[in-house]
Design a protein around this motif. Structure first.
Motif, mmCIF file in Angstrom:
data_model
loop_
_atom_site.group_PDB
_atom_site.id
_atom_site.type_symbol
_atom_site.label_atom_id
_atom_site.label_comp_id
_atom_site.label_asym_id
_atom_site.label_seq_id
_atom_site.Cartn_x
_atom_site.Cartn_y
_atom_site.Cartn_z
ATOM 1 N N LEU A 66 56.179 40.338 10.939
ATOM 2 C CA LEU A 66 57.025 40.299 12.136
ATOM 3 C C LEU A 66 57.784 41.616 12.329
ATOM 4 O O LEU A 66 57.921 42.102 13.452
ATOM 5 N N GLN A 67 58.268 42.189 11.246
ATOM 6 C CA GLN A 67 58.987 43.458 11.341
ATOM 7 C C GLN A 67 58.058 44.589 11.751
ATOM 8 O O GLN A 67 58.420 45.450 12.550
ATOM 9 N N GLU A 68 56.847 44.585 11.238
ATOM 10 C CA GLU A 68 55.881 45.631 11.569
ATOM 11 C C GLU A 68 55.379 45.495 13.005
ATOM 12 O O GLU A 68 55.232 46.478 13.712
ATOM 13 N N ALA A 69 55.116 44.268 13.434
ATOM 14 C CA ALA A 69 54.567 44.041 14.774
ATOM 15 C C ALA A 69 55.601 44.327 15.863
ATOM 16 O O ALA A 69 55.245 44.715 16.972
ATOM 17 N N LYS A 70 56.859 44.119 15.558
ATOM 18 C CA LYS A 70 57.933 44.343 16.535
ATOM 19 C C LYS A 70 57.703 43.562 17.829
ATOM 20 O O LYS A 70 57.946 44.059 18.929
ATOM 21 N N CYS A 71 57.191 42.340 17.663
ATOM 22 C CA CYS A 71 57.036 41.435 18.806
ATOM 23 C C CYS A 71 57.266 40.012 18.307
ATOM 24 O O CYS A 71 56.995 39.707 17.151
ATOM 25 N N PRO A 72 57.755 39.132 19.168
ATOM 26 C CA PRO A 72 57.883 37.729 18.770
ATOM 27 C C PRO A 72 56.485 37.130 18.631
ATOM 28 O O PRO A 72 55.569 37.488 19.379
ATOM 29 N N VAL A 73 56.323 36.234 17.673
ATOM 30 C CA VAL A 73 55.010 35.643 17.405
ATOM 31 C C VAL A 73 55.083 34.131 17.579
ATOM 32 O O VAL A 73 55.818 33.452 16.863
ATOM 33 N N ALA A 74 54.314 33.626 18.548
ATOM 34 C CA ALA A 74 54.183 32.178 18.724
ATOM 35 C C ALA A 74 53.233 31.685 17.650
ATOM 36 O O ALA A 74 52.128 32.217 17.517
ATOM 37 N N ALA A 75 53.645 30.696 16.863
ATOM 38 C CA ALA A 75 52.805 30.281 15.737
ATOM 39 C C ALA A 75 53.000 28.810 15.394
ATOM 40 O O ALA A 75 53.893 28.459 14.634
ATOM 41 N N PRO A 76 52.141 27.938 15.944
ATOM 42 C CA PRO A 76 52.120 26.553 15.455
ATOM 43 C C PRO A 76 51.319 26.516 14.153
ATOM 44 O O PRO A 76 50.825 27.553 13.702
ATOM 45 N N SER A 77 51.171 25.366 13.557
ATOM 46 C CA SER A 77 50.383 25.264 12.327
ATOM 47 C C SER A 77 48.934 25.694 12.605
ATOM 48 O O SER A 77 48.436 25.578 13.720
ATOM 49 N N ALA A 78 48.269 26.201 11.567
ATOM 50 C CA ALA A 78 46.943 26.798 11.718
ATOM 51 C C ALA A 78 45.794 25.788 11.613
ATOM 52 O O ALA A 78 44.663 26.171 11.365
ATOM 53 N N ASN A 79 46.055 24.529 11.821
ATOM 54 C CA ASN A 79 45.015 23.510 11.778
ATOM 55 C C ASN A 79 44.558 23.177 13.201
ATOM 56 O O ASN A 79 45.211 23.529 14.172
ATOM 57 N N ARG A 80 43.437 22.477 13.307
ATOM 58 C CA ARG A 80 43.041 21.935 14.602
ATOM 59 C C ARG A 80 44.098 20.912 15.011
ATOM 60 O O ARG A 80 44.698 20.246 14.170
#
Length: 190
Positions: free
Chosen positions: A166-180
């Motif tokens: 997150l610090q490197e990307a310098k953008c907010p990240v939308a992230a739900p769980s990584a499952n179907r």
């Protein structure tokens, strides 16, 4: 391999960064078991590569303190919508946005007075950590993040690799769980 025709397009490559997986921007369908994976070390170079992937609209699977998340740059609507496509998630189910700090969270929401004070107090006390705070989102965020409600869930994860990304990307990240969608959430990369 004998089963692969020379005329068939290659499957998309998934980059695994020691518990971090990056998906190229051009994935527009759910991944298959035949997708390739490349294992990378969780080095500065690997984190930088994953961050560039996010900034270019790609997806990244990242660990948090609770489950693995499938993340996209929350500022790019097509990338956010790609999460819904890949997971088979309905657009009526909002996403959580991950940021590296309380300061970054405050830039994404419209709060004043008591509400801002409460948000700052709770964020200071419980972040980084599993607490998700919900507030009115700023107009520059895609509405699909919030399932059209205009209120977004935000958190600062308590996982060193997620925070580095997150610090490197310098953008907010939308992230739900990584499952179907509707399946058990992954808690390990295996």
């Amino acid at each position: 391999r004998k089963w692969r025709s020379k005329n068939k397009p290659k499957e998309p490559t998934i980059r695994i960064l020691r518990n971090l997986i990056t998906f190229p921007i051009w994935i527009r369908r759910p991944l298959t078991m035949s997708s390739k994976a490349v294992v990378l070390d969780a080095t500065d170079e690997g984190i930088s590569q994953a961050a560039k992937n996010l900034l270019n609209g790609g997806l990244v699977a990242l660990p948090t303190e609770t489950v693995y998340g499938l993340g996209a740059n929350a500022m790019i609507e097509d990338s956010v919508r790609n999460i819904f496509k890949v997971k088979g998630r309905p657009l009526t189910d909002p996403l959580i946005v991950h940021v590296p700090s309380l300061k970054d969270a405050l830039e994404l929401v419209e709060l004043e007075g008591f509400e801002k004070c409460l948000f700052e107090t709770l964020g200071s006390a419980f972040w980084p950590g599993g607490l998700t705070l919900i507030a009115k989102q700023r107009s520059f965020l895609p509405l699909c993040l919030s399932a059209g409600t205009g209120y977004v869930g935000i958190r600062v994860p308590n996982h060193s690799l997620a925070l580095r990304l997150l610090q490197e990307a310098k953008c907010p990240v939308a992230a739900p769980s990584a499952n179907r969608f509707g399946h058990v959430s992954p808690t390990s990369h295996l």
